[in-house]
Design a protein around this motif. Structure first.
Motif, PDB file in Angstrom:
ATOM      1  N   PHE A  29       0.827  -1.209   0.000  1.00 25.03           N
ATOM      2  CA  PHE A  29       0.000   0.000   0.000  1.00 25.03           C
ATOM      3  C   PHE A  29       0.859   1.255   0.000  1.00 25.03           C
ATOM      4  N   LEU A  30       1.953   1.220   0.745  1.00 22.95           N
ATOM      5  CA  LEU A  30       2.805   2.396   0.877  1.00 22.95           C
ATOM      6  C   LEU A  30       3.645   2.653  -0.362  1.00 22.95           C
ATOM      7  N   ASN A  31       3.689   1.705  -1.286  1.00 25.06           N
ATOM      8  CA  ASN A  31       4.457   1.889  -2.513  1.00 25.06           C
ATOM      9  C   ASN A  31       3.611   2.435  -3.654  1.00 25.06           C
ATOM     10  N   GLY A  32       2.318   2.597  -3.431  1.00 22.92           N
ATOM     11  CA  GLY A  32       1.438   3.117  -4.467  1.00 22.92           C
ATOM     12  C   GLY A  32       1.649   4.604  -4.687  1.00 22.92           C
ATOM     13  N   VAL A  33       1.823   4.999  -5.947  1.00 20.42           N
ATOM     14  CA  VAL A  33       2.033   6.406  -6.283  1.00 20.42           C
ATOM     15  C   VAL A  33       0.680   7.119  -6.284  1.00 20.42           C
ATOM     16  N   LEU A  34       0.633   8.292  -5.657  1.00 16.63           N
ATOM     17  CA  LEU A  34      -0.609   9.065  -5.582  1.00 16.63           C
ATOM     18  C   LEU A  34      -0.855   9.816  -6.881  1.00 16.63           C
ATOM     19  N   GLU A  35      -2.106   9.857  -7.308  1.00 21.68           N
ATOM     20  CA  GLU A  35      -2.483  10.637  -8.485  1.00 21.68           C
ATOM     21  C   GLU A  35      -2.909  12.047  -8.087  1.00 21.68           C
ATOM     22  N   GLU A  36      -3.487  12.196  -6.891  1.00 21.78           N
ATOM     23  CA  GLU A  36      -3.942  13.493  -6.413  1.00 21.78           C
ATOM     24  C   GLU A  36      -2.795  14.222  -5.717  1.00 21.78           C
ATOM     25  N   GLU A  37      -2.923  15.540  -5.625  1.00 22.19           N
ATOM     26  CA  GLU A  37      -1.964  16.312  -4.844  1.00 22.19           C
ATOM     27  C   GLU A  37      -2.424  16.291  -3.396  1.00 22.19           C
ATOM     28  N   VAL A  38      -1.606  15.710  -2.525  1.00 24.76           N
ATOM     29  CA  VAL A  38      -1.932  15.622  -1.106  1.00 24.76           C
ATOM     30  C   VAL A  38      -0.784  16.250  -0.324  1.00 24.76           C
ATOM     31  N   PHE A  39      -1.140  17.174   0.571  1.00 23.56           N
ATOM     32  CA  PHE A  39      -0.150  17.862   1.389  1.00 23.56           C
ATOM     33  C   PHE A  39      -0.405  17.536   2.852  1.00 23.56           C
ATOM     34  N   VAL A  40       0.676  17.253   3.590  1.00 25.45           N
ATOM     35  CA  VAL A  40       0.550  16.949   5.014  1.00 25.45           C
ATOM     36  C   VAL A  40       1.493  17.839   5.810  1.00 25.45           C
ATOM     37  N   GLU A  41       1.105  18.058   7.065  1.00 29.64           N
ATOM     38  CA  GLU A  41       1.949  18.821   7.984  1.00 29.64           C
ATOM     39  C   GLU A  41       3.253  18.066   8.228  1.00 29.64           C
ATOM     40  N   GLN A  42       4.281  18.780   8.646  1.00 30.20           N
ATOM     41  CA  GLN A  42       5.527  18.127   9.028  1.00 30.20           C
ATOM     42  C   GLN A  42       5.303  17.412  10.363  1.00 30.20           C
ATOM     43  N   PRO A  43       5.517  16.106  10.410  1.00 24.83           N
ATOM     44  CA  PRO A  43       5.294  15.380  11.666  1.00 24.83           C
ATOM     45  C   PRO A  43       6.441  15.587  12.650  1.00 24.83           C
ATOM     46  N   ASP A  44       6.141  15.368  13.923  1.00 23.99           N
ATOM     47  CA  ASP A  44       7.189  15.421  14.945  1.00 23.99           C
ATOM     48  C   ASP A  44       8.325  14.492  14.530  1.00 23.99           C
ATOM     49  N   GLY A  45       9.537  14.977  14.645  1.00 28.08           N
ATOM     50  CA  GLY A  45      10.698  14.181  14.274  1.00 28.08           C
ATOM     51  C   GLY A  45      11.160  14.437  12.855  1.00 28.08           C
ATOM     52  N   PHE A  46      10.323  15.081  12.039  1.00 23.28           N
ATOM     53  CA  PHE A  46      10.677  15.388  10.660  1.00 23.28           C
ATOM     54  C   PHE A  46      10.530  16.879  10.361  1.00 23.28           C
ATOM     55  N   VAL A  47      10.411  17.706  11.400  1.00 20.89           N
ATOM     56  CA  VAL A  47      10.301  19.149  11.207  1.00 20.89           C
ATOM     57  C   VAL A  47      11.698  19.688  10.916  1.00 20.89           C
ATOM     58  N   ILE A  48      11.829  20.380   9.792  1.00 17.48           N
ATOM     59  CA  ILE A  48      13.114  20.931   9.371  1.00 17.48           C
ATOM     60  C   ILE A  48      13.290  22.307  10.017  1.00 17.48           C
ATOM     61  N   THR A  49      14.364  22.473  10.769  1.00 18.09           N
ATOM     62  CA  THR A  49      14.637  23.734  11.451  1.00 18.09           C
ATOM     63  C   THR A  49      14.799  24.860  10.434  1.00 18.09           C
ATOM     64  N   GLY A  50      14.085  25.954  10.668  1.00 17.64           N
ATOM     65  CA  GLY A  50      14.116  27.100   9.767  1.00 17.64           C
ATOM     66  C   GLY A  50      13.097  27.005   8.642  1.00 17.64           C
TER      67      GLY A  50
END
Length: 129
Positions: free
Chosen positions: A92-113
């Protein structure tokens, strides 16, 4: 795994698209004697916030019908073919999305600045529709 799988790309926050939240789900896997075998973490999208026709068009899970599988097994037995079975981990996680989907930066992946930016998904996350 998320970054290795090229799941997303950090982009400027779009003004005309909804941003979907994400959360971490933690699970502890135990041995038979009750001791901790390993801790697992899964990042899931808050798919309940997605709106049909805007964030996604349809949901679909490709599953073979049982009578089709039986027919193939019978044919293989009749022709003396070898049968092989496999399971694609996290298919399931290897399926390429056709729609544009945007998600917030999750804890642990927030880029400083770059806290004001969001991730544009290239591949699916659990919880999305």
């Amino acid at each position: 795994m998320i970054e290795k799988n090229a799941t997303w790309k950090l982009v400027d926050r779009p003004t005309n698209k909804p941003i979907i939240g994400v959360k971490w789900v933690f699970k502890t896997k135990l041995n038979l004697d009750g001791t901790v075998q390993k801790n697992k973490a899964r990042l899931v999208g808050k798919g309940y916030a997605q709106k049909p026709g805007i964030d996604y068009n349809e949901t679909f899970a490709p599953v073979a019908r049982l009578d089709t599988i039986r027919t193939l097994i019978a044919l293989a037995a009749q022709k003396s073919w070898k049968l092989y079975q496999l399971d694609v981990k996290s298919a399931f996680l290897n399926g390429v999305l056709e729609e544009e989907v945007f998600v917030e930066q999750p804890d642990g992946f927030v880029i400083t600045g770059k806290e004001d930016k969001v991730y544009k998904l290239h591949k699916a996350l659990y919880g999305l529709k």
